[in-house]
Design a protein around this motif. Structure first.
Motif, short mmCIF file in Angstrom:
data_model
loop_
_atom_site.label_atom_id
_atom_site.label_comp_id
_atom_site.label_asym_id
_atom_site.label_seq_id
_atom_site.Cartn_x
_atom_site.Cartn_y
_atom_site.Cartn_z
N ASP A 266 0.81 -1.22 0.00
CA ASP A 266 0.00 0.00 0.00
C ASP A 266 0.84 1.26 0.00
O ASP A 266 0.36 2.33 -0.37
CB ASP A 266 -0.96 -0.01 1.19
N ALA A 267 2.10 1.17 0.40
CA ALA A 267 3.03 2.29 0.27
C ALA A 267 3.97 2.11 -0.93
O ALA A 267 4.32 3.08 -1.59
CB ALA A 267 3.86 2.44 1.55
N LEU A 268 4.35 0.86 -1.20
CA LEU A 268 5.27 0.60 -2.31
C LEU A 268 4.69 0.99 -3.65
O LEU A 268 5.34 1.69 -4.44
CB LEU A 268 5.61 -0.90 -2.37
N VAL A 269 3.47 0.54 -3.94
CA VAL A 269 2.91 0.74 -5.28
C VAL A 269 2.72 2.22 -5.61
O VAL A 269 3.18 2.68 -6.67
CB VAL A 269 1.61 -0.08 -5.45
N PRO A 270 2.09 3.02 -4.74
CA PRO A 270 1.98 4.45 -5.08
C PRO A 270 3.32 5.15 -5.14
O PRO A 270 3.53 6.05 -5.95
CB PRO A 270 1.09 5.03 -3.98
N GLY A 271 4.26 4.73 -4.29
CA GLY A 271 5.60 5.33 -4.33
C GLY A 271 6.29 5.06 -5.65
O GLY A 271 6.88 5.96 -6.26
N ILE A 272 6.20 3.82 -6.11
CA ILE A 272 6.83 3.44 -7.38
C ILE A 272 6.17 4.18 -8.54
O ILE A 272 6.85 4.71 -9.43
CB ILE A 272 6.75 1.91 -7.58
N GLU A 273 4.85 4.26 -8.54
CA GLU A 273 4.15 4.97 -9.61
C GLU A 273 4.57 6.44 -9.66
O GLU A 273 4.78 7.01 -10.73
CB GLU A 273 2.63 4.85 -9.43
N ALA A 274 4.72 7.06 -8.48
CA ALA A 274 5.05 8.48 -8.42
C ALA A 274 6.51 8.75 -8.78
O ALA A 274 6.87 9.91 -9.05
CB ALA A 274 4.74 9.04 -7.03
N LEU A 275 7.35 7.71 -8.82
CA LEU A 275 8.74 7.90 -9.27
C LEU A 275 8.78 8.43 -10.69
O LEU A 275 9.77 9.05 -11.10
CB LEU A 275 9.52 6.58 -9.19
N ALA A 276 7.73 8.19 -11.45
CA ALA A 276 7.66 8.73 -12.82
C ALA A 276 7.66 10.25 -12.81
O ALA A 276 8.02 10.88 -13.81
CB ALA A 276 6.41 8.20 -13.53
N THR A 277 7.25 10.85 -11.70
CA THR A 277 7.22 12.31 -11.56
C THR A 277 8.52 12.82 -10.95
O THR A 277 9.22 13.63 -11.55
CB THR A 277 6.03 12.75 -10.68
N SER A 278 8.84 12.36 -9.74
CA SER A 278 10.09 12.77 -9.07
C SER A 278 10.31 11.91 -7.83
O SER A 278 9.40 11.23 -7.37
CB SER A 278 10.02 14.25 -8.67
N PHE A 279 11.52 11.99 -7.30
CA PHE A 279 11.82 11.27 -6.06
C PHE A 279 11.01 11.83 -4.89
O PHE A 279 10.53 11.08 -4.04
CB PHE A 279 13.32 11.36 -5.75
N ASP A 280 10.86 13.15 -4.84
CA ASP A 280 10.07 13.75 -3.77
C ASP A 280 8.61 13.33 -3.86
O ASP A 280 7.95 13.08 -2.83
CB ASP A 280 10.17 15.28 -3.82
N ALA A 281 8.08 13.26 -5.08
CA ALA A 281 6.69 12.83 -5.28
C ALA A 281 6.52 11.39 -4.81
O ALA A 281 5.49 11.03 -4.22
CB ALA A 281 6.29 12.96 -6.75
N ALA A 282 7.52 10.57 -5.06
CA ALA A 282 7.47 9.17 -4.62
C ALA A 282 7.43 9.07 -3.10
O ALA A 282 6.67 8.29 -2.53
CB ALA A 282 8.67 8.40 -5.18
N ALA A 283 8.26 9.88 -2.43
CA ALA A 283 8.28 9.88 -0.97
C ALA A 283 6.93 10.31 -0.41
O ALA A 283 6.40 9.70 0.53
CB ALA A 283 9.38 10.80 -0.45
N ALA A 284 6.35 11.35 -1.00
CA ALA A 284 5.04 11.84 -0.54
C ALA A 284 3.94 10.82 -0.79
O ALA A 284 3.09 10.59 0.07
CB ALA A 284 4.71 13.16 -1.23
N ALA A 285 3.96 10.19 -1.96
CA ALA A 285 2.92 9.22 -2.31
C ALA A 285 2.99 7.98 -1.43
O ALA A 285 1.96 7.43 -1.02
CB ALA A 285 3.04 8.83 -3.78
N SER A 286 4.21 7.53 -1.12
CA SER A 286 4.34 6.33 -0.29
C SER A 286 3.93 6.63 1.16
O SER A 286 3.31 5.79 1.82
CB SER A 286 5.76 5.77 -0.35
N GLU A 287 4.25 7.83 1.64
CA GLU A 287 3.83 8.23 2.99
C GLU A 287 2.30 8.30 3.06
O GLU A 287 1.69 7.82 4.04
CB GLU A 287 4.46 9.58 3.35
#
Length: 198
Positions: free
Chosen positions: A131-152
């Motif tokens: 539940d944190a991995l999948v949104p974090g990975i998807e948001a990596l397409a935008t940026s590393f910061d976006a991935a951190a925010a999405a996984s949180e």
């Protein structure tokens, strides 16, 4: 492009943030698990850093494969195999490349998350690390910061969920209202990634 040294820095930063948050991870694990997630992750990532410092791998793939192998051998419970599978599968996806792009990192982690889902028989919405991995990975397409925010955000979203997999699932309705420790530690991995990417 991301080289082996970047991935060593990521694992080192992950070990540091998990060390800082170990007590909180264990507190989250107390009502719905074995109350050992923080200590297990702390021990595992400390072992990863020691191994990578002793014998620095030459490629990104070798770095994550070594880290995954160390987690499997040093972390008790389900966390070792699950996190180890995530990193090893991502590392294998990189092959022998001396550097990988952010998109290749995203694709590798996506392959790792698929392997975790297969190993645990779980999917997003089951109140697990996915539940944190999948949104974090998807948001990596935008940026590393976006991935951190999405996984949180994904980790926080596990609070109202009913656990369908893992130890927490034994509690049934009583698992509702608790944040999943595995999703929380997954979010910490993305926080560490964003930190080293700055």
């Amino acid at each position: 492009m991301l080289d082996a040294a970047f991935f060593v820095r990521w694992m080192t930063a992950a070990a540091a943030v998990i060390d800082r948050e170990a007590d909180r991870l264990t507190e989250l694990d107390s009502p719905i698990g074995d109350a050992d997630h923080g200590r297990n992750m702390q021990r595992g990532f400390a072992a990863v850093v020691t191994a990578l410092e002793a014998e620095p791998p030459a490629t990104p793939g070798a770095t994550l494969i070594a880290a995954g192998r160390k987690l499997i051998s040093s972390v008790g419970g389900a966390s070792g195999p699950l996190y180890g599978t995530l990193l090893r599968r991502a590392g294998k996806a990189f092959g022998e490349a001396p550097q990988v792009s952010a998109e290749e990192l995203r694709a590798g982690l996506a392959a790792g998350a698929d392997a975790v889902a297969q190993l645990g028989g779980s999917a997003p919405g089951d109140k697990t690390m996915l539940d944190a991995l999948v949104p974090g990975i998807e948001a990596l397409a935008t940026s590393f910061d976006a991935a951190a925010a999405a996984s949180e955000k994904g980790a926080l979203a596990t609070v109202p969920m009913l656990a369908r997999k893992g130890r927490a699932s034994y509690l049934g309705e009583r698992s509702i209202g608790h944040q999943d420790p595995g999703a929380t530690s997954s979010a910490l991995l993305f926080a560490a990634l964003a930190e080293v990417a700055k």
